[in-house]
Design a protein around this motif. Sequence first.
Motif, PDB file in Angstrom:
ATOM      1  N   LEU A  16      35.185  17.833   2.293  1.00  0.00           N
ATOM      2  CA  LEU A  16      35.849  17.131   1.282  1.00  0.00           C
ATOM      3  C   LEU A  16      36.437  18.402   0.256  1.00  0.00           C
ATOM      4  CD1 LEU A  16      34.117  13.761   0.660  1.00  0.00           C
ATOM      5  CD2 LEU A  16      36.147  14.362   1.963  1.00  0.00           C
ATOM      6  N   ASP A  17      37.196  18.083  -0.838  1.00  0.00           N
ATOM      7  CA  ASP A  17      37.360  18.781  -1.835  1.00  0.00           C
ATOM      8  C   ASP A  17      36.514  18.657  -3.316  1.00  0.00           C
ATOM      9  OD1 ASP A  17      39.536  20.086  -0.344  1.00  0.00           O
ATOM     10  OD2 ASP A  17      41.126  18.671  -1.022  1.00  0.00           O
ATOM     11  N   GLU A  18      35.816  17.746  -2.857  1.00  0.00           N
ATOM     12  CA  GLU A  18      35.206  17.350  -4.151  1.00  0.00           C
ATOM     13  C   GLU A  18      33.289  17.286  -3.875  1.00  0.00           C
ATOM     14  OE1 GLU A  18      36.462  14.021  -6.597  1.00  0.00           O
ATOM     15  OE2 GLU A  18      37.545  13.619  -4.670  1.00  0.00           O
ATOM     16  N   GLU A  19      32.585  17.379  -4.683  1.00  0.00           N
ATOM     17  CA  GLU A  19      31.108  17.486  -4.464  1.00  0.00           C
ATOM     18  C   GLU A  19      30.519  16.111  -4.055  1.00  0.00           C
ATOM     19  OE1 GLU A  19      27.843  19.281  -7.288  1.00  0.00           O
ATOM     20  OE2 GLU A  19      28.032  17.256  -7.669  1.00  0.00           O
ATOM     21  N   ILE A  20      29.706  15.936  -3.259  1.00  0.00           N
ATOM     22  CA  ILE A  20      29.122  14.737  -2.821  1.00  0.00           C
ATOM     23  C   ILE A  20      27.432  14.668  -3.178  1.00  0.00           C
ATOM     24  CG2 ILE A  20      30.632  14.191  -1.147  1.00  0.00           C
ATOM     25  CD1 ILE A  20      28.326  15.074   0.924  1.00  0.00           C
ATOM     26  N   SER A  21      27.000  13.693  -3.745  1.00  0.00           N
ATOM     27  CA  SER A  21      25.864  13.595  -4.108  1.00  0.00           C
ATOM     28  C   SER A  21      25.025  12.071  -4.016  1.00  0.00           C
ATOM     29  CB  SER A  21      25.825  13.780  -5.999  1.00  0.00           C
ATOM     30  OG  SER A  21      26.448  12.886  -6.428  1.00  0.00           O
ATOM     31  N   GLU A  22      23.800  12.147  -4.165  1.00  0.00           N
ATOM     32  CA  GLU A  22      23.258  10.681  -3.997  1.00  0.00           C
ATOM     33  C   GLU A  22      23.585  10.241  -2.621  1.00  0.00           C
ATOM     34  OE1 GLU A  22      23.239   7.916  -7.423  1.00  0.00           O
ATOM     35  OE2 GLU A  22      24.046   9.545  -8.571  1.00  0.00           O
ATOM     36  N   ILE A  23      23.293  11.051  -1.410  1.00  0.00           N
ATOM     37  CA  ILE A  23      23.343  10.709  -0.080  1.00  0.00           C
ATOM     38  C   ILE A  23      22.406   9.808   0.110  1.00  0.00           C
ATOM     39  CG2 ILE A  23      23.528  11.744   2.315  1.00  0.00           C
ATOM     40  CD1 ILE A  23      24.478  14.239   0.946  1.00  0.00           C
ATOM     41  N   GLN A  24      22.610   8.866   0.796  1.00  0.00           N
ATOM     42  CA  GLN A  24      21.611   7.696   1.235  1.00  0.00           C
ATOM     43  C   GLN A  24      22.482   7.284   2.761  1.00  0.00           C
ATOM     44  OE1 GLN A  24      21.286   3.530   0.216  1.00  0.00           O
ATOM     45  NE2 GLN A  24      19.429   4.076  -0.754  1.00  0.00           N
ATOM     46  N   ILE A  25      21.182   7.545   3.746  1.00  0.00           N
ATOM     47  CA  ILE A  25      21.498   7.262   5.233  1.00  0.00           C
ATOM     48  C   ILE A  25      20.551   6.308   5.574  1.00  0.00           C
ATOM     49  CG2 ILE A  25      21.591   7.977   7.530  1.00  0.00           C
ATOM     50  CD1 ILE A  25      22.751  10.575   6.418  1.00  0.00           C
ATOM     51  N   THR A  26      20.999   5.075   5.985  1.00  0.00           N
ATOM     52  CA  THR A  26      20.213   4.061   6.632  1.00  0.00           C
ATOM     53  C   THR A  26      20.350   3.978   8.186  1.00  0.00           C
ATOM     54  OG1 THR A  26      20.411   2.597   4.554  1.00  0.00           O
ATOM     55  CG2 THR A  26      19.582   1.614   6.510  1.00  0.00           C
ATOM     56  N   GLY A  77      19.580  12.412   0.455  1.00  0.00           N
ATOM     57  CA  GLY A  77      19.795  13.839   0.313  1.00  0.00           C
ATOM     58  C   GLY A  77      20.122  13.916  -1.074  1.00  0.00           C
ATOM     59  N   THR A  78      20.368  15.154  -1.650  1.00  0.00           N
ATOM     60  CA  THR A  78      20.744  15.338  -2.990  1.00  0.00           C
ATOM     61  C   THR A  78      22.349  15.759  -3.258  1.00  0.00           C
ATOM     62  OG1 THR A  78      20.213  17.828  -2.815  1.00  0.00           O
ATOM     63  CG2 THR A  78      18.791  16.040  -3.748  1.00  0.00           C
ATOM     64  N   LYS A  79      22.888  17.011  -3.251  1.00  0.00           N
ATOM     65  CA  LYS A  79      24.187  17.240  -3.433  1.00  0.00           C
ATOM     66  C   LYS A  79      24.569  18.300  -2.566  1.00  0.00           C
ATOM     67  CE  LYS A  79      23.941  16.807  -8.557  1.00  0.00           C
ATOM     68  NZ  LYS A  79      24.269  17.445  -9.762  1.00  0.00           N
ATOM     69  N   LEU A  80      25.838  17.929  -2.293  1.00  0.00           N
ATOM     70  CA  LEU A  80      26.588  19.012  -1.242  1.00  0.00           C
ATOM     71  C   LEU A  80      28.092  19.506  -2.058  1.00  0.00           C
ATOM     72  CD1 LEU A  80      25.997  18.023   2.273  1.00  0.00           C
ATOM     73  CD2 LEU A  80      25.015  19.907   1.012  1.00  0.00           C
ATOM     74  N   ARG A  81      28.268  20.639  -2.537  1.00  0.00           N
ATOM     75  CA  ARG A  81      29.569  21.013  -3.169  1.00  0.00           C
ATOM     76  C   ARG A  81      30.599  20.781  -2.081  1.00  0.00           C
ATOM     77  NH1 ARG A  81      26.201  25.372  -4.920  1.00  0.00           N
ATOM     78  NH2 ARG A  81      27.081  26.423  -3.543  1.00  0.00           N
ATOM     79  N   ALA A  82      31.844  21.179  -2.227  1.00  0.00           N
ATOM     80  CA  ALA A  82      32.934  20.997  -1.468  1.00  0.00           C
ATOM     81  C   ALA A  82      32.904  22.011  -0.449  1.00  0.00           C
ATOM     82  CB  ALA A  82      34.279  21.118  -2.247  1.00  0.00           C
ATOM     83  N   GLY A  83      32.999  21.666   0.796  1.00  0.00           N
ATOM     84  CA  GLY A  83      32.899  22.656   1.864  1.00  0.00           C
ATOM     85  C   GLY A  83      31.541  23.202   2.398  1.00  0.00           C
ATOM     86  N   GLU A  84      30.342  22.550   1.669  1.00  0.00           N
ATOM     87  CA  GLU A  84      28.918  23.103   2.100  1.00  0.00           C
ATOM     88  C   GLU A  84      28.472  22.236   3.028  1.00  0.00           C
ATOM     89  OE1 GLU A  84      25.737  24.562  -1.060  1.00  0.00           O
ATOM     90  OE2 GLU A  84      26.400  22.457  -1.396  1.00  0.00           O
ATOM     91  N   ARG A  85      27.384  22.553   3.627  1.00  0.00           N
ATOM     92  CA  ARG A  85      26.556  21.915   4.650  1.00  0.00           C
ATOM     93  C   ARG A  85      25.391  21.838   4.317  1.00  0.00           C
ATOM     94  NH1 ARG A  85      31.169  22.287   6.609  1.00  0.00           N
ATOM     95  NH2 ARG A  85      31.991  22.835   8.456  1.00  0.00           N
TER      96      ARG A  85
END
Length: 153
Positions: A16-26, A77-85
Amino acid sequence: MARASQLSGINISNDLDEEISEIQITSVISNKYAGVESFGFGWLATGWNYATDLRYVDTKVSDESLGNWFSREIFTGTKLRAGERGHIACQPWFNEQYRHYWMFKCNIGGKRFKINKNNAQCNLWDVDASSAPSFVLHNVEGSTVRLTMIMNS
């Protein structure tokens, strides 16, 4: 539930073009048979099983009998900036004899996001043992966010 195997973490790609944070996978092992291996009658049994077992599996319900599952694990998980893995170090359990369901939640640019159903089915097979599936967030048709789950199998 007899045989069980484990994955070796979960890879996350933020396309995405934005940061993602507070990742939760069930991750949920349901009490619904996956088909072929459980009955030994091949694709006929699989078709019959999927056509007749209409119980609803809910990944958000914490009671296994109400959610129709054997095992429910939540990984963060924590944070991933745009384009980050990134990689979530975890070892989710699975059993190829039972259908597997998932829920994915995170913040995208500060706004809460979750997939649009409480029971996204993506089964795992024994060949997936010790592998790390990939969850890829990307845009389709402008601002619509799509999650693609890629398993080894």
